[in-house]
Design a protein around this motif. Structure first.
Motif, PDB file in Angstrom:
ATOM      1  N   PHE A   1      50.680  41.320  50.570  1.00  6.66           N
ATOM      2  CA  PHE A   1      49.499  41.160  48.727  1.00  6.66           C
ATOM      3  C   PHE A   1      48.435  40.994  49.521  1.00  6.66           C
ATOM      4  CE2 PHE A   1      47.289  37.802  46.580  1.00  6.66           C
ATOM      5  CZ  PHE A   1      47.277  37.810  45.484  1.00  6.66           C
ATOM      6  N   SER A   2      48.294  40.683  50.248  1.00  3.69           N
ATOM      7  CA  SER A   2      46.060  41.093  50.454  1.00  3.69           C
ATOM      8  C   SER A   2      46.117  42.495  50.297  1.00  3.69           C
ATOM      9  CB  SER A   2      45.911  40.683  51.945  1.00  3.69           C
ATOM     10  OG  SER A   2      46.050  39.354  51.675  1.00  3.69           O
ATOM     11  N   MET A   3      47.121  43.778  51.260  1.00  3.98           N
ATOM     12  CA  MET A   3      46.859  45.056  50.987  1.00  3.98           C
ATOM     13  C   MET A   3      47.068  45.485  49.458  1.00  3.98           C
ATOM     14  SD  MET A   3      48.496  46.182  54.408  1.00  3.98           S
ATOM     15  CE  MET A   3      50.101  47.268  54.156  1.00  3.98           C
ATOM     16  N   LEU A   4      48.005  44.902  48.725  1.00  2.00           N
ATOM     17  CA  LEU A   4      47.843  45.408  47.236  1.00  2.00           C
ATOM     18  C   LEU A   4      46.416  44.513  46.271  1.00  2.00           C
ATOM     19  CD1 LEU A   4      51.633  43.783  46.672  1.00  2.00           C
ATOM     20  CD2 LEU A   4      50.625  45.985  46.871  1.00  2.00           C
ATOM     21  N   VAL A   5      46.334  43.746  46.831  1.00  2.00           N
ATOM     22  CA  VAL A   5      44.871  43.670  45.530  1.00  2.00           C
ATOM     23  C   VAL A   5      43.512  44.218  46.657  1.00  2.00           C
ATOM     24  CG1 VAL A   5      43.116  42.506  45.928  1.00  2.00           C
ATOM     25  CG2 VAL A   5      45.325  41.248  45.790  1.00  2.00           C
ATOM     26  N   ILE A   6      44.018  44.599  47.783  1.00  2.00           N
ATOM     27  CA  ILE A   6      42.521  45.730  48.097  1.00  2.00           C
ATOM     28  C   ILE A   6      42.767  46.972  47.482  1.00  2.00           C
ATOM     29  CG2 ILE A   6      42.161  47.487  49.993  1.00  2.00           C
ATOM     30  CD1 ILE A   6      42.799  45.004  51.858  1.00  2.00           C
ATOM     31  N   ALA A   7      44.594  47.841  47.833  1.00  2.00           N
ATOM     32  CA  ALA A   7      44.897  49.033  46.451  1.00  2.00           C
ATOM     33  C   ALA A   7      44.385  48.555  45.152  1.00  2.00           C
ATOM     34  CB  ALA A   7      46.298  49.320  47.022  1.00  2.00           C
ATOM     35  N   TYR A   8      44.081  48.001  44.372  1.00  2.00           N
ATOM     36  CA  TYR A   8      44.409  47.119  42.620  1.00  2.00           C
ATOM     37  C   TYR A   8      43.116  47.371  42.993  1.00  2.00           C
ATOM     38  CZ  TYR A   8      43.607  45.464  38.842  1.00  2.00           C
ATOM     39  OH  TYR A   8      42.619  45.339  37.667  1.00  2.00           O
ATOM     40  N   VAL A   9      41.949  47.173  43.685  1.00  2.00           N
ATOM     41  CA  VAL A   9      40.837  46.746  43.890  1.00  2.00           C
ATOM     42  C   VAL A   9      40.215  48.449  43.849  1.00  2.00           C
ATOM     43  CG1 VAL A   9      38.366  46.243  44.440  1.00  2.00           C
ATOM     44  CG2 VAL A   9      40.736  44.539  44.657  1.00  2.00           C
ATOM     45  N   LEU A  10      40.779  49.143  45.334  1.00  2.00           N
ATOM     46  CA  LEU A  10      40.359  50.787  45.055  1.00  2.00           C
ATOM     47  C   LEU A  10      40.525  51.380  43.663  1.00  2.00           C
ATOM     48  CD1 LEU A  10      40.083  50.931  48.683  1.00  2.00           C
ATOM     49  CD2 LEU A  10      38.206  49.945  48.024  1.00  2.00           C
ATOM     50  N   VAL A  11      42.030  51.229  43.650  1.00  2.00           N
ATOM     51  CA  VAL A  11      42.150  52.412  43.206  1.00  2.00           C
ATOM     52  C   VAL A  11      42.337  52.248  41.667  1.00  2.00           C
ATOM     53  CG1 VAL A  11      44.249  53.683  42.466  1.00  2.00           C
ATOM     54  CG2 VAL A  11      44.085  52.942  44.708  1.00  2.00           C
TER      55      VAL A  11
ATOM     56  N   ARG B   1      40.606  49.578  39.796  1.00  2.00           N
ATOM     57  CA  ARG B   1      39.759  48.594  39.129  1.00  2.00           C
ATOM     58  C   ARG B   1      38.438  50.050  39.722  1.00  2.00           C
ATOM     59  NH1 ARG B   1      37.773  43.034  37.501  1.00  2.00           N
ATOM     60  NH2 ARG B   1      35.928  43.284  38.101  1.00  2.00           N
ATOM     61  N   GLY B   2      38.135  49.621  41.020  1.00  2.41           N
ATOM     62  CA  GLY B   2      36.914  50.797  41.242  1.00  2.41           C
ATOM     63  C   GLY B   2      36.117  49.683  42.281  1.00  2.41           C
ATOM     64  N   ALA B   3      35.741  49.788  43.405  1.00  2.38           N
ATOM     65  CA  ALA B   3      34.872  48.626  43.953  1.00  2.38           C
ATOM     66  C   ALA B   3      33.125  48.892  43.776  1.00  2.38           C
ATOM     67  CB  ALA B   3      35.379  48.838  45.851  1.00  2.38           C
ATOM     68  N   GLU B   4      32.767  49.144  42.219  1.00  2.57           N
ATOM     69  CA  GLU B   4      31.829  49.207  41.861  1.00  2.57           C
ATOM     70  C   GLU B   4      30.819  47.872  41.875  1.00  2.57           C
ATOM     71  OE1 GLU B   4      30.938  52.279  39.633  1.00  2.57           O
ATOM     72  OE2 GLU B   4      32.414  53.717  40.971  1.00  2.57           O
ATOM     73  N   ASP B   5      31.330  46.894  41.337  1.00  7.21           N
ATOM     74  CA  ASP B   5      30.844  45.800  40.186  1.00  7.21           C
ATOM     75  C   ASP B   5      30.812  44.525  41.845  1.00  7.21           C
ATOM     76  OD1 ASP B   5      33.391  45.474  40.578  1.00  7.21           O
ATOM     77  OD2 ASP B   5      32.932  43.993  38.421  1.00  7.21           O
ATOM     78  N   ARG B   6      30.457  43.311  41.873  1.00  9.82           N
ATOM     79  CA  ARG B   6      30.175  42.700  42.790  1.00  9.82           C
ATOM     80  C   ARG B   6      31.424  41.899  43.508  1.00  9.82           C
ATOM     81  NH1 ARG B   6      27.358  42.220  46.713  1.00  9.82           N
ATOM     82  NH2 ARG B   6      26.558  39.792  46.625  1.00  9.82           N
ATOM     83  N   VAL B   7      32.582  41.519  42.213  1.00 20.34           N
ATOM     84  CA  VAL B   7      33.864  41.163  41.884  1.00 20.34           C
ATOM     85  C   VAL B   7      34.640  41.840  43.518  1.00 20.34           C
ATOM     86  CG1 VAL B   7      35.653  40.307  40.447  1.00 20.34           C
ATOM     87  CG2 VAL B   7      33.050  39.907  40.453  1.00 20.34           C
TER      88      VAL B   7
ATOM     89  N   GLU C   1      34.088  43.682  45.784  1.00 22.68           N
ATOM     90  CA  GLU C   1      33.425  43.884  46.329  1.00 22.68           C
ATOM     91  C   GLU C   1      34.152  42.700  47.797  1.00 22.68           C
ATOM     92  OE1 GLU C   1      28.952  44.276  46.473  1.00 22.68           O
ATOM     93  OE2 GLU C   1      28.937  46.560  46.051  1.00 22.68           O
ATOM     94  N   THR C   2      33.632  41.203  46.693  1.00 19.18           N
ATOM     95  CA  THR C   2      34.706  39.979  46.861  1.00 19.18           C
ATOM     96  C   THR C   2      35.510  39.820  46.765  1.00 19.18           C
ATOM     97  OG1 THR C   2      31.658  39.052  45.491  1.00 19.18           O
ATOM     98  CG2 THR C   2      33.697  37.619  46.465  1.00 19.18           C
ATOM     99  N   ALA C   3      36.342  40.593  46.434  1.00 15.92           N
ATOM    100  CA  ALA C   3      38.146  40.369  46.135  1.00 15.92           C
ATOM    101  C   ALA C   3      38.211  41.294  47.169  1.00 15.92           C
ATOM    102  CB  ALA C   3      38.677  41.230  44.942  1.00 15.92           C
ATOM    103  N   LEU C   4      37.451  43.104  47.590  1.00 11.56           N
ATOM    104  CA  LEU C   4      37.775  43.424  49.328  1.00 11.56           C
ATOM    105  C   LEU C   4      37.613  42.481  50.352  1.00 11.56           C
ATOM    106  CD1 LEU C   4      36.852  46.774  48.219  1.00 11.56           C
ATOM    107  CD2 LEU C   4      39.270  45.987  48.539  1.00 11.56           C
ATOM    108  N   THR C   5      36.276  41.573  50.155  1.00 14.65           N
ATOM    109  CA  THR C   5      36.297  40.707  51.117  1.00 14.65           C
ATOM    110  C   THR C   5      37.477  39.843  51.902  1.00 14.65           C
ATOM    111  OG1 THR C   5      33.789  40.988  51.239  1.00 14.65           O
ATOM    112  CG2 THR C   5      34.155  39.642  52.864  1.00 14.65           C
ATOM    113  N   MET C   6      37.153  39.037  51.051  1.00 13.62           N
ATOM    114  CA  MET C   6      38.203  38.290  50.637  1.00 13.62           C
ATOM    115  C   MET C   6      39.409  38.401  51.453  1.00 13.62           C
ATOM    116  SD  MET C   6      36.699  35.547  51.024  1.00 13.62           S
ATOM    117  CE  MET C   6      35.251  36.052  51.600  1.00 13.62           C
TER     118      MET C   6
END
Length: 89
Positions: free
Chosen positions: A30-40, A42-48, A50-55
């Motif tokens: 699940f965490s890896m899916l969140v990371i993939a979703y955010v990176l691919v 959504r894009g990791a450009e906003d603070r939300v 970045e926080t999702a990636l960190t968590m």
């Protein structure tokens, strides 16, 4: 498990760890899916994002750390009980 023995039988311990391992793998997936979703997607450009990636990374690290620490803790507890049983019996 008999009433006289405080230790789990080997089969019961194995089944217990199977469940833990499945939960660990599901959480990491699940965490890896969140990371993939955010990176691919959504894009990791906003603070939300970045926080999702960190968590997500912290979740993976804490789950693996807890799994390893829990295994070591249980091994020590089982070894201690075996030594006590041999000393008493």
């Amino acid at each position: 498990m008999s009433a006289a023995s405080p230790l789990l039988e080997p089969r019961e311990r194995r089944d217990h760890w199977k469940v833990r391992r499945k939960v660990l793998f599901a959480t990491i997936l699940f965490s890896m899916l969140v990371i993939a979703y955010v990176l691919v997607a959504r894009g990791a450009e906003d603070r939300v994002a970045e926080t999702a990636l960190t968590m997500a990374f912290l979740t993976i690290v804490s789950c693996v750390g807890s799994y390893v620490f829990g295994a070591a803790w249980e091994d020590i507890a089982v070894a201690t009980k075996i030594v006590q049983q041999r000393r008493d019996g």
